[in-house]
Write a protein that holds these residues in place. Structure first.
Motif: not given
Lengths: 497, 333
Positions: A90-92, A94-95, A99, A103-104, A106-107, A111-114, A116
């Motif tokens: 279950s990885l991305f 392209n990222l 990240e 990512l999970n 942060q989600l 959070k709405r903004l990243v 970095w």
């Protein structure tokens, strides 16, 4: 008990009336490594999905961290610290690594903004926890399978994993990567994290586990402490009967020219000074680590990797193999490791896959194929190789791994090769099918075929090969006969540098 | 961010520079301020469309209907205004067109997200539907009598430079394109929604498991494409001082090609704002300037097509080599 993470009692689950799980009971304690073994279709995946809240049980109870769950949703399982690492991770792709790890989380934090800087920090911390260094800015698609797994583990840890369920985690790893993974698992275990390790590889199961549960036909047939089990007992519990395998004891007739003689074979950067003979009736194993050249050797012999210099002789006659067509014309067959993408047309029928290699020979007048002849061939191979299907017109993807592998074999055998190269012939195949495939390989050798088996499954090599070639950095460094060695010795040689 | 992205963009920028120098040597007119302003003016609408297309392509989809949406929103807005509000100020015109575009985009999103249909099929269908409906039910004649605020807008200029003959003007609508580009960049790189678009394009299943609300992301994407198409449509009509229901449709592949040239992958998951803008620049320069070096206009299409084939083909071949290399390694595992 306070140190239980999860307790499943008398779980039942049916799909469309078919019982997938029957009265399954399982308890996992904090900081313990629990192994779940069983053949394909025994209900392992269903059980995992029930623990993760993906499937709902029909009856039985689930208690996690002392709380009874009437209905377990995926989000509940995650909140209680149950993390499943699926085979696809279950990885991305392209990222970046960083990240993917962050990512999970942060989600989940809404959070709405990243930020970095924060992403990087989270990833660094997560990797530090398992004492692994990975390039944070590299894309995940550029990483090896082993690294992807470590990324998936780090991701799970960031979500406060208390129980990490790993589905066939070692099936695509090399011996050394497996060692590294086990190292990480032990480190995390020391911190109180429990593991449920699902695997086909019995040696690994016996090595890593503290408790073992064996499933067969949807029931748990045996649960116990690691010390109660050995290889034989596991096989017995999984299959319900004892499977005896005899080593392949064979002495080739060297008075006749070998089926294949390879002399001073070089392929730039991949193979150096390769010399060996393959006689009729021989099963020669080729083993080595990642990058040792074992797959490259197969590719070179099959015309897929350009050869710089060297001589190939088949049955006493020199041959040139520059393309796959040359190899086929000279009677060489190759079953690739990745049968899904390279060996089969998944959407096409089982029958069509079987005859695809020989369809030219089945052409009659006007260049049209004789349907009856084609069907006769298909039925012959389906029964000869005991491919379990209700109808050869079904697509190949409906078959289990072991049966798919048989279709690949059938495809090649239909063209009557003299030399067969099998790359990882039983990878991802359950133990029952594995034994049948081994018998089939021995049968083929008995009929005078020469087989080259590329594998790092040490018990497999010892059981079916009469000789084993050990490769390191593109060279054959040693020739071993199974009587001279045992599993531990060969394993040590394999990882030696 | 990453090296491979950086490389696509560097190559593209170098190509543009080399091509410009060549065209400029053959015909010095290329390097005049007037020509530069013309090129920028030609990039305004395409640049806005490209930002919408970029979002869709990163998410792993494709939208070929946006030109129909643009012309629909543009023409319907002009008709509404001429009937109900002939003196409408410019912002109302933009607002109405944006809303119509958004609505049409939502229709795309509905089919794509609700029925999980392939995006190409849905948008091919809606391309025909929207355009057909426009011509049949709303009108098929060119409207020259557009609200006066639009030609007024066309006459404004951001910068005026006196030339030997007349004055060269840079139209302020470039600022709209720049603003859209900056907003798209901020969205993609610094919001969770933007990362969700990349995640969706990378692996839909993993995005679902991670907890992204896929339908919401899809409504956002296709709605935004529609909205931007509406805005682009009005700018187009303003600059041409007429609303022509037969225009724009047919140019969608040019925009998609520009975005793909800019490094966006049709398989989803990758693409950048800067790359897409460079892609637009390259396509616009080729469309406008080949005539300056004496390439007959009939040949332009061939040259543009060839560059698109090379520009998108090379990265694809590179990617495959890389994949084969990686596969070769994993086979030895």
């Amino acid at each position: 008990m306070a140190d239980e993470i999860i307790r499943l009692s008398n779980i039942n689950k049916a799909f469309a009336g078919v019982k997938a799980l029957q009265d399954v009971t399982l308890t996992i304690e904090r900081g313990k490594i629990h192994c779940l073994v069983g053949e394909n279709g025994c209900g392992k995946s269903t059980l995992i999905k029930i623990m993760a809240g993906v499937y709902q049980r029909d009856s039985g109870s689930v208690v996690i961290n002392g709380k009874e769950f009437e209905r377990l949703h995926p989000i509940d399982a995650i909140r209680e610290g149950i993390q499943v690492i699926y085979q696809d991770f279950s990885l991305f792709p392209n990222l970046t690594v960083a990240e993917n790890i962050a990512l999970n989380e942060q989600l989940a934090d809404g959070k709405r903004l990243v930020n970095w800087g924060n992403v990087r920090q989270v990833a660094e911390e997560a990797l530090a926890q398992i004492e692994v260094r990975l390039p944070l800015n590299a894309r995940v698609e550029e990483m090896s399978v082993a690294s992807k797994q470590l990324i998936a583990i780090s991701k799970a840890l960031r979500q406060n994993a208390q129980l990490i369920i790993m589905d066939e985690p070692t099936s695509a790893l090399t011996e050394r990567e497996v060692r590294a993974l086990f190292g990480v698992i032990h480190k995390l275990q020391a911190r109180g994290i429990a593991f449920l390790f699902v695997s086909h590889k019995l040696n690994e199961v016996l090595e890593i586990s503290q408790t073992i549960m064996v499933m067969r036909n949807g029931s748990n047939v045996s649960v116990g402490d690691r010390s109660e089990y050995d290889h034989k007992r596991l096989v017995f519990e999984m299959t319900g009967h004892t499977i005896g395998e005899k080593a392949y004891d064979f002495t080739p007739d060297t008075s006749r020219p070998p089926l294949l003689r390879v002399e001073k074979l070089n392929a730039s950067g991949a193979l150096e000074d390769i010399n060996f003979d393959l006689y009729a009736g021989e099963i020669v194993g080729v083993t080595g680590l990642l990058g040792s050249g074992r797959t490259e050797l197969a590719l070179a012999l099959f015309g897929m990797l350009p050869i710089q210099s060297g001589r190939l002789t088949m049955g006493g006659k020199p041959v040139q193999i520059r393309t796959i067509q040359d190899a086929i014309a000279n009677g060489i067959g190759y079953v690739p490791e990745d049968r899904i993408t390279e060996g089969l047309f998944l959407e096409q029928s089982i029958g069509r896959n079987v005859v695809v290699r020989t369809i030219d020979r089945l052409r009659g007048a006007l260049g049209l194929t004789d349907v009856q002849e084609v069907n006769a061939q298909i039925n012959e191979w389906v029964s000869a190789l005991r491919i379990k299907t209700s109808d050869p017109a079904l697509p190949v993807k409906t078959l289990s791994g072991g049966n798919q592998q048989r279709v690949v074999l059938a495809k090649w055998l239909a063209s009557n090769p003299r030399v067969m190269i099998l790359n990882g012939p039983t990878m991802g195949v359950d133990i029952g099918s594995k034994n049948e495939l081994h018998e089939m390989i021995k049968d083929l050798a008995g009929k005078g075929m020469g087989l080259l088996v590329i594998s790092d499954d040490i018990p497999e090599l010892l059981q079916i090969c009469n000789r084993i070639l050990l490769m390191r950095r593109g060279r054959i460094v040693e020739e071993i006969t199974p009587e001279q060695t045992d599993e531990n010795q060969l394993a040590a040689k394999l990882i030696e540098d | 961010m990453s090296r491979s992205f950086f490389r696509t963009e560097t190559i593209l920028a170098l190509t543009i520079v080399v091509m410009s120098i060549y065209i400029g040597i053959v015909n010095p007119v290329f390097f005049t301020v007037g020509n530069l302003f013309d090129l920028l003016r030609s990039s305004i609408v395409m640049g806005i469309f490209a930002m919408g297309v970029l979002l869709v392509i990163i998410s792993g989809g494709i939208d070929v209907s946006f030109t129909a949406v643009a012309v629909f929103a543009q023409y319907a807005t002009v008709r509404l205004m001429t009937i109900f509000m002939p003196e409408a100020p410019l912002w109302i015109v933009f607002l109405v067109a944006g809303i119509i575009g958004l609505g049409l985009g939502m229709i795309n999103a509905f089919f794509i997200s609700r029925f999980k249909l392939p995006t190409l099929i849905v948008t091919l269908g809606t391309l025909s539907m929207f355009h057909g409906f426009l011509l049949f039910a709303i009108g098929n004649k060119i409207i020259r009598d557009i609200p006066p605020s639009m030609p007024e807008f066309a006459r404004t200029s951001l910068i005026e430079v006196a030339m030997t003959v007349g004055v060269s003007r840079l139209h302020p609508a470039v600022l709209i394109t720049v603003a859209v580009a900056i907003l798209t960049w901020l969205l993609l790189d610094f919001t969770m929604l933007g990362r969700g678009i990349y995640a969706l394009g990378g692996s839909r299943e993993a995005a679902e498991r991670a907890g992204f609300n896929i339908p919401r992301i899809q409504y956002f994407i296709y709605g935004t494409v529609g909205f931007l198409a509406g805005i682009g449509g009005i700018i187009y009509a303003s600059l041409n001082r007429q609303a022509n229901p037969q225009e724009l449709v047919g140019s969608e592949l040019n925009v998609i090609a520009a975005v793909v040239l800019g490094g966006a992958s049709l398989t989803g998951g990758r693409g950048t704002v800067i790359g897409s803008l460079l892609g637009v620049a390259l396509v616009v320069i080729m469309n406008n300037s080949l005539v300056l070096i004496g390439v007959p206009s009939t040949w332009q299409r061939v040259v543009v097509g060839a560059i698109i084939l090379i520009g998108t083909g090379l990265p694809a071949i590179q990617a495959r080599r890389k994949a084969q290399h990686a596969a070769g390694l994993s086979q030895t595992q």
